[in-house]
Design an enzyme around this catalytic site. Structure first.
Site, short mmCIF file in Angstrom:
data_model
loop_
_atom_site.label_atom_id
_atom_site.label_comp_id
_atom_site.label_asym_id
_atom_site.label_seq_id
_atom_site.Cartn_x
_atom_site.Cartn_y
_atom_site.Cartn_z
N ASP A 1 -22.65 -6.33 30.16
CA ASP A 1 -23.81 -6.71 30.95
C ASP A 1 -24.66 -7.67 30.11
O ASP A 1 -24.40 -8.88 30.10
CB ASP A 1 -24.55 -5.41 31.30
CG ASP A 1 -25.74 -5.60 32.20
OD1 ASP A 1 -25.78 -6.59 32.94
OD2 ASP A 1 -26.66 -4.76 32.18
N PHE B 1 -25.74 -3.78 40.28
CA PHE B 1 -25.48 -2.54 39.56
C PHE B 1 -24.31 -1.86 40.25
O PHE B 1 -24.34 -1.64 41.46
CB PHE B 1 -26.71 -1.62 39.54
CG PHE B 1 -26.48 -0.44 38.65
CD1 PHE B 1 -26.67 -0.55 37.27
CD2 PHE B 1 -26.02 0.77 39.16
CE1 PHE B 1 -26.41 0.51 36.43
CE2 PHE B 1 -25.76 1.84 38.31
CZ PHE B 1 -25.96 1.71 36.94
N ASP C 1 -21.00 5.08 36.21
CA ASP C 1 -21.87 6.09 36.84
C ASP C 1 -23.22 5.53 37.26
O ASP C 1 -23.65 4.46 36.82
CB ASP C 1 -22.13 7.24 35.85
CG ASP C 1 -23.11 6.83 34.75
OD1 ASP C 1 -22.91 5.76 34.14
OD2 ASP C 1 -24.08 7.57 34.51
P1 5GP Z 1 -24.84 -4.10 27.75
O1 5GP Z 1 -25.13 -3.64 26.37
O2 5GP Z 1 -23.76 -5.15 27.83
O3 5GP Z 1 -26.10 -4.54 28.46
O4 5GP Z 1 -24.38 -2.86 28.59
C1 5GP Z 1 -23.23 -2.17 28.37
C2 5GP Z 1 -23.27 -0.81 29.01
O5 5GP Z 1 -24.29 -0.70 30.03
C3 5GP Z 1 -21.99 -0.55 29.73
O6 5GP Z 1 -21.05 0.03 28.88
C4 5GP Z 1 -22.41 0.42 30.83
O7 5GP Z 1 -22.40 1.73 30.33
C5 5GP Z 1 -23.85 0.04 31.13
N1 5GP Z 1 -23.92 -0.82 32.34
C6 5GP Z 1 -24.21 -2.12 32.40
N2 5GP Z 1 -24.18 -2.57 33.66
C7 5GP Z 1 -23.84 -1.51 34.42
C8 5GP Z 1 -23.63 -1.34 35.83
O8 5GP Z 1 -23.72 -2.25 36.67
N3 5GP Z 1 -23.27 -0.08 36.22
C9 5GP Z 1 -23.14 0.96 35.37
N4 5GP Z 1 -22.80 2.14 35.89
N5 5GP Z 1 -23.34 0.83 34.03
C10 5GP Z 1 -23.68 -0.40 33.57
#
Ligand code: 5GP
Length: 188
Positions: free
Chosen positions: A114, A163, A170
């Protein structure tokens, strides 16, 4: 009643709508392709697959069955989200790998990239342990949300800024068991 219908009902009670973004068939077909690409690229090397819990669970179990190579599996767990839909921007190790990665060909398996904060932290951290090689396989990527760009060697799907839940992902601890990937939105 289907699992999607049940999830939709329960999400509506929480003021959210839920709609299929990527069907089970598309997910499974893409994961099988990724497995074939990894099999081709890692010929002659022993592979260490390291899954980022908990979201990797379903993806990783299908992915490793599509890889036709000798491989070992390990897991780690970090927190970057607080059970809701927004990143806290803080990454912390909750569980480390059980075996050293030094000298190994490591492939990190993540459900979704993300902001990139989690993966960039993990890459930095694992590099200090001197693996023979380090690569990233992610099921989903949301480029619109990037804060820290990270190299993704194997990517399932690029998605817009939704999301998403299902296939391991989850919302507040639930909906990981949906077979497809669905997007959640607030009811207007
Ligand atoms: P980042 O550090 O890249 O922002 O986020 C990584 C983590 O955020 C992912 O491993 C996941 O657990 C959570 N995450 C990010 N976007 C989503 C989403 O759209 N849905 C869900 N369920 N988790 C997300």
């Amino acid at each position: 009643m289907s699992s999607l219908a049940r999830a939709t009902q329960s999400l509506e009670r929480e003021g959210k709508t839920c709609e299929i973004l990527i069907s089970e068939e598309r997910v499974l077909a893409r994961v099988a392709e990724l497995g074939r690409e990894i099999t081709r690229d890692y010929q002659g090397r022993d592979l260490d697959i390291v899954g980022v819990l908990k979201g990797c669970a379903l993806f990783m179990s299908d992915l490793i069955r599509s890889i036709d190579l000798p491989l070992a599996c390990d897991y780690l767990r970090v927190s970057s989200y607080d059970g809701g839909t927004e990143s806290r921007g803080v990454v912390r190790f909750d569980l480390d790998v059980s075996q050293p990665v030094t000298g190994k060909h490591v492939l990190l398996v993540e459900d979704i990239i993300d902001t990139g904060l989690t993966m960039s932290y993990l890459l930095e951290n694992l590099r200090t342990r001197h693996p023979a090689s380090l690569a990233v396989c992610a099921l989903l990527h949301k480029p619109a949300r990037t804060i820290k760009p990270v190299p993704i060697d194997y990517l399932g799907f690029t998605i817009e800024n939704h999301f998403v839940v299902g296939y391991g992902l989850d919302y507040a601890g639930r909906y990981r068991n949906l077979r497809h990937i669905a997007k959640l939105e607030d009811i207007a």
